[in-house]
Design a protein around this motif. Structure first.
Motif, PDB file in Angstrom:
ATOM      1  N   LEU A   1      -5.428  -4.200  -3.120  1.00 38.71           N
ATOM      2  CA  LEU A   1      -5.615  -2.766  -3.324  1.00 38.71           C
ATOM      3  C   LEU A   1      -6.429  -2.505  -4.576  1.00 38.71           C
ATOM      4  CD1 LEU A   1      -1.888  -1.718  -2.711  1.00 38.71           C
ATOM      5  CD2 LEU A   1      -3.714  -1.944  -1.006  1.00 38.71           C
TER       6      LEU A   1
ATOM      7  N   ARG B   1      -6.728   0.294   0.035  1.00 40.08           N
ATOM      8  CA  ARG B   1      -7.063  -1.067   0.467  1.00 40.08           C
ATOM      9  C   ARG B   1      -8.532  -1.346   0.174  1.00 40.08           C
ATOM     10  NH1 ARG B   1      -9.030  -4.388   3.815  1.00 40.08           N
ATOM     11  NH2 ARG B   1      -7.996  -6.116   4.825  1.00 40.08           N
TER      12      ARG B   1
ATOM     13  N   ALA C   1       0.804  -1.222   0.000  1.00 41.05           N
ATOM     14  CA  ALA C   1       0.000   0.000   0.000  1.00 41.05           C
ATOM     15  C   ALA C   1       0.840   1.275   0.000  1.00 41.05           C
ATOM     16  CB  ALA C   1      -0.974  -0.014   1.176  1.00 41.05           C
TER      17      ALA C   1
END
Length: 158
Positions: free
Chosen positions: A141, A125, A115
């Motif tokens: 993601l 996310r 991330a």
């Protein structure tokens, strides 16, 4: 300087060699590869970056998948040759791929990754979206319109 172009059939061996160089042995055992089995990548979205000597220095591929009842793209693999990392080539490939997908009408893209790196491209996310195990849910993601999209990620046409 790099030249980006759509991946052609003839590029396949060079791109696969790049992926072999950049990723650990056994990369094809990952759950994301099960989603790609028997499904061709999306024509026109897979990109290759060549340097001034016409050597493949980076590549990105996109695959169609289903998330619940919705359509999405699975981004990956994306790779930059180790001798070319740190030059912004990964960002160039990412931005060009995302723009090509947007132009072709794809509303959502997902990937499995870190991330902190992918947030700068607009990925967040995805709660409620599950990749096949053993994928870490914190690494799933998404980019684009994920409102009201939940469910398991499954093979296109599967």
């Amino acid at each position: 300087m790099y030249t980006l172009s759509q991946e052609k059939l003839d590029d396949g061996p060079e791109v696969e060699a790049l992926y072999d160089t950049c990723f650990a042995p056994g990369r094809e055992a990952l759950s994301s590869y099960r989603l790609r089995d028997g499904v061709p990548p999306v024509a026109g979205l897979c990109l290759v970056a060549r340097d001034d000597l016409q050597i493949v220095s980076g590549a990105v591929r996109f695959w169609p998948v289903r998330v619940g009842r919705s359509e999405a793209l699975l981004l990956g693999p994306i790779a930059v040759h180790p001798t070319r990392q740190g030059e912004g080539l990964g960002g160039l490939l990412m931005n060009a791929g995302l723009e090509a997908a947007r132009i072709r009408g794809w509303q959502r893209i997902l990937l499995v990754g870190d991330a902190p790196y992918y947030e700068k491209f607009g990925f967040t996310r995805l709660a409620g979206v599950a990749m096949p195990p053993p994928t870490n849910p914190a690494r799933v993601l998404g980019y684009g319109d994920w409102a009201d999209v939940t469910g398991n990620v499954t093979r296109w046409g599967g």
